[in-house]
Scaffold this motif. Sequence first.
Motif, mmCIF file in Angstrom:
data_model
loop_
_atom_site.group_PDB
_atom_site.id
_atom_site.type_symbol
_atom_site.label_atom_id
_atom_site.label_comp_id
_atom_site.label_asym_id
_atom_site.label_seq_id
_atom_site.Cartn_x
_atom_site.Cartn_y
_atom_site.Cartn_z
ATOM 1 N N PRO A 182 78.984 -28.317 73.070
ATOM 2 C CA PRO A 182 79.636 -27.444 74.066
ATOM 3 C C PRO A 182 80.118 -28.194 75.306
ATOM 4 C CG PRO A 182 77.659 -26.395 73.203
ATOM 5 C CD PRO A 182 77.649 -27.811 72.701
ATOM 6 N N GLN A 183 79.283 -29.093 75.832
ATOM 7 C CA GLN A 183 79.708 -29.862 76.999
ATOM 8 C C GLN A 183 80.819 -30.842 76.642
ATOM 9 O OE1 GLN A 183 77.002 -31.060 80.071
ATOM 10 N NE2 GLN A 183 75.250 -30.161 78.993
ATOM 11 N N LEU A 184 80.775 -31.388 75.422
ATOM 12 C CA LEU A 184 81.850 -32.277 74.983
ATOM 13 C C LEU A 184 83.187 -31.541 74.972
ATOM 14 C CD1 LEU A 184 83.029 -34.841 73.722
ATOM 15 C CD2 LEU A 184 82.300 -33.981 71.489
ATOM 16 N N MET A 185 83.196 -30.310 74.469
ATOM 17 C CA MET A 185 84.444 -29.559 74.414
ATOM 18 C C MET A 185 84.986 -29.302 75.818
ATOM 19 S SD MET A 185 85.012 -29.429 71.276
ATOM 20 C CE MET A 185 86.561 -28.566 71.535
ATOM 21 N N VAL A 240 99.930 -25.555 76.360
ATOM 22 C CA VAL A 240 99.786 -25.476 74.900
ATOM 23 C C VAL A 240 98.647 -26.369 74.422
ATOM 24 C CG1 VAL A 240 100.888 -26.049 72.704
ATOM 25 C CG2 VAL A 240 102.165 -24.790 74.446
ATOM 26 N N PHE A 241 98.590 -27.601 74.927
ATOM 27 C CA PHE A 241 97.508 -28.508 74.525
ATOM 28 C C PHE A 241 96.149 -27.975 74.990
ATOM 29 C CE2 PHE A 241 100.719 -31.839 73.753
ATOM 30 C CZ PHE A 241 100.191 -32.388 72.599
ATOM 31 N N TYR A 242 96.108 -27.415 76.180
ATOM 32 C CA TYR A 242 94.837 -26.898 76.693
ATOM 33 C C TYR A 242 94.327 -25.757 75.822
ATOM 34 C CZ TYR A 242 91.368 -24.804 79.756
ATOM 35 O OH TYR A 242 90.204 -24.282 80.255
ATOM 36 N N TYR A 243 95.204 -24.815 75.499
ATOM 37 C CA TYR A 243 94.749 -23.672 74.704
ATOM 38 C C TYR A 243 94.528 -24.047 73.240
ATOM 39 C CZ TYR A 243 94.938 -20.445 78.547
ATOM 40 O OH TYR A 243 94.671 -19.808 79.735
ATOM 41 N N ALA A 244 95.160 -25.111 72.794
ATOM 42 C CA ALA A 244 94.809 -25.638 71.469
ATOM 43 C C ALA A 244 93.369 -26.114 71.454
ATOM 44 C CB ALA A 244 95.757 -26.773 71.084
ATOM 45 N N MET A 245 92.937 -26.726 72.561
ATOM 46 C CA MET A 245 91.536 -27.140 72.667
ATOM 47 C C MET A 245 90.605 -25.933 72.774
ATOM 48 S SD MET A 245 91.579 -30.283 72.256
ATOM 49 C CE MET A 245 89.808 -30.369 72.454
ATOM 50 N N GLU A 246 91.067 -24.868 73.397
ATOM 51 C CA GLU A 246 90.270 -23.634 73.444
ATOM 52 C C GLU A 246 90.032 -23.100 72.035
ATOM 53 O OE1 GLU A 246 88.874 -21.637 75.704
ATOM 54 O OE2 GLU A 246 89.542 -22.350 77.648
ATOM 55 N N VAL A 247 91.090 -23.097 71.221
ATOM 56 C CA VAL A 247 90.954 -22.639 69.830
ATOM 57 C C VAL A 247 90.008 -23.555 69.065
ATOM 58 C CG1 VAL A 247 92.199 -22.292 67.654
ATOM 59 C CG2 VAL A 247 93.217 -21.540 69.814
ATOM 60 N N GLU A 249 87.619 -25.333 70.284
ATOM 61 C CA GLU A 249 86.263 -25.091 70.771
ATOM 62 C C GLU A 249 85.641 -23.893 70.070
ATOM 63 O OE1 GLU A 249 83.939 -24.568 75.050
ATOM 64 O OE2 GLU A 249 86.049 -23.991 74.876
ATOM 65 N N ARG A 250 86.417 -22.836 69.895
ATOM 66 C CA ARG A 250 85.885 -21.648 69.214
ATOM 67 C C ARG A 250 85.543 -21.951 67.758
ATOM 68 N NH1 ARG A 250 85.732 -16.212 70.268
ATOM 69 N NH2 ARG A 250 86.775 -16.542 72.265
ATOM 70 N N LEU A 251 86.296 -22.859 67.141
ATOM 71 C CA LEU A 251 86.022 -23.217 65.752
ATOM 72 C C LEU A 251 84.817 -24.145 65.627
ATOM 73 C CD1 LEU A 251 89.685 -23.841 64.488
ATOM 74 C CD2 LEU A 251 88.241 -21.858 64.019
ATOM 75 N N VAL A 252 84.677 -25.072 66.588
ATOM 76 C CA VAL A 252 83.640 -26.094 66.489
ATOM 77 C C VAL A 252 82.285 -25.570 66.953
ATOM 78 C CG1 VAL A 252 82.897 -28.345 67.372
ATOM 79 C CG2 VAL A 252 85.263 -28.011 66.671
ATOM 80 N N VAL A 253 82.281 -24.822 68.045
ATOM 81 C CA VAL A 253 81.000 -24.335 68.611
ATOM 82 C C VAL A 253 81.057 -22.816 68.801
ATOM 83 C CG1 VAL A 253 80.243 -26.467 69.690
ATOM 84 C CG2 VAL A 253 81.844 -25.014 70.905
ATOM 85 N N LYS A 258 79.241 -19.090 75.792
ATOM 86 C CA LYS A 258 80.451 -18.468 76.317
ATOM 87 C C LYS A 258 81.122 -17.545 75.308
ATOM 88 C CE LYS A 258 84.267 -20.745 76.670
ATOM 89 N NZ LYS A 258 85.300 -21.714 77.075
ATOM 90 N N PHE A 259 80.799 -17.696 74.014
ATOM 91 C CA PHE A 259 81.373 -16.833 72.982
ATOM 92 C C PHE A 259 80.435 -15.703 72.567
ATOM 93 C CE2 PHE A 259 83.485 -21.041 71.954
ATOM 94 C CZ PHE A 259 84.663 -20.702 72.585
ATOM 95 N N ASP A 260 79.302 -15.572 73.228
ATOM 96 C CA ASP A 260 78.348 -14.514 72.919
ATOM 97 C C ASP A 260 78.916 -13.184 73.427
ATOM 98 O OD1 ASP A 260 76.233 -12.771 72.653
ATOM 99 O OD2 ASP A 260 74.732 -14.218 73.273
ATOM 100 N N PRO A 261 79.178 -12.210 72.541
ATOM 101 C CA PRO A 261 79.752 -10.927 72.993
ATOM 102 C C PRO A 261 78.885 -10.229 74.036
ATOM 103 C CG PRO A 261 79.839 -11.108 70.604
ATOM 104 C CD PRO A 261 79.003 -12.247 71.093
ATOM 105 N N ALA A 262 77.579 -10.355 73.920
ATOM 106 C CA ALA A 262 76.689 -9.708 74.894
ATOM 107 C C ALA A 262 76.899 -10.283 76.294
ATOM 108 C CB ALA A 262 75.229 -9.877 74.451
ATOM 109 N N LEU A 263 77.040 -11.617 76.356
ATOM 110 C CA LEU A 263 77.259 -12.241 77.666
ATOM 111 C C LEU A 263 78.644 -11.935 78.206
ATOM 112 C CD1 LEU A 263 75.613 -15.737 77.076
ATOM 113 C CD2 LEU A 263 74.657 -13.775 78.293
ATOM 114 N N GLN A 264 79.637 -11.849 77.311
ATOM 115 C CA GLN A 264 80.990 -11.520 77.745
ATOM 116 C C GLN A 264 81.062 -10.112 78.302
ATOM 117 O OE1 GLN A 264 83.485 -12.242 74.325
ATOM 118 N NE2 GLN A 264 83.618 -14.436 74.717
ATOM 119 N N ALA A 265 80.328 -9.176 77.644
ATOM 120 C CA ALA A 265 80.324 -7.782 78.111
ATOM 121 C C ALA A 265 79.667 -7.668 79.467
ATOM 122 C CB ALA A 265 79.608 -6.905 77.088
ATOM 123 N N ALA A 266 78.633 -8.501 79.668
ATOM 124 C CA ALA A 266 77.944 -8.467 80.953
ATOM 125 C C ALA A 266 78.816 -9.047 82.066
ATOM 126 C CB ALA A 266 76.647 -9.260 80.865
#
Length: 266
Positions: A182-185, A240-247, A249-253, A258-266
Amino acid sequence: MSDTRLASRQGLAGGWLPSAVLLVAAIAAWEAAIRIFDVSSYILPTPSAIGATLLREAGPLLEATQVTAIEILVGFLVAAAVGIALAMVIARFRLFGRALYPLIVLFQTVPKVALAPIFILWFGYDLAPKVGLILVIAFFPVTLSMLAGLEAAEPGLLSLMRSVGASRTTILLRIQIPYALPQLMAGLKIAVTFSVIGAIVGEFAGASAGLGYLIQFASTQLDTPMVFAALLVVSVVGVVFYYAMEVLERLVVPWAPKFDPALQAA
């Protein structure tokens, strides 16, 4: 439509709509101010003039974008590989790492713009000097974030692995690296934006193609609308490059907090 999907769409609209409204308002104010105060286009062009330049010069801009995008991609990949390798060496070989880390920090304080002419002198005007400049600009956040992640591994797990006789390399591969992802991403997302800056600086120092070259050439011709059009394209490429890294990140970790729905809802 399910409540989850509806909430997701509402969240997306809530995130993007204010930014879109603010952007449209800023563009309208810019256009109005230029026309009201009759500012010359070579000083500050109107958004409509920049848009017209984008349409009229779409071919040259597209060719320059392809050149710059390749430089960014290659340089970023090299910087990421070097940054990850340095972090793993520092974490794996402690004595060597303690000697190497201050030198990395010292090198990071060197003004990178001053290195661009030297790289042009060493490597010529092709891809190599741009990749080299991106490397020296972008590797440090990767190294720093990866190293921080490796050192943040759960102490209890590390102790457990040592108690069963695991080697330091095994602990690094099975415990520390997964913890560091996560920190690497996060570091990679910083590095990819630095890579855009490195490519443009490299093209300013010496190039015959690319968006940086186009900006520099247009500025010598006082073609300010073209300068702003190329700057806009550079910004879009960076996004574009930044959001490619966002995608990525979601695939790798996908298990990151940050992708926990419970934490996002909070």
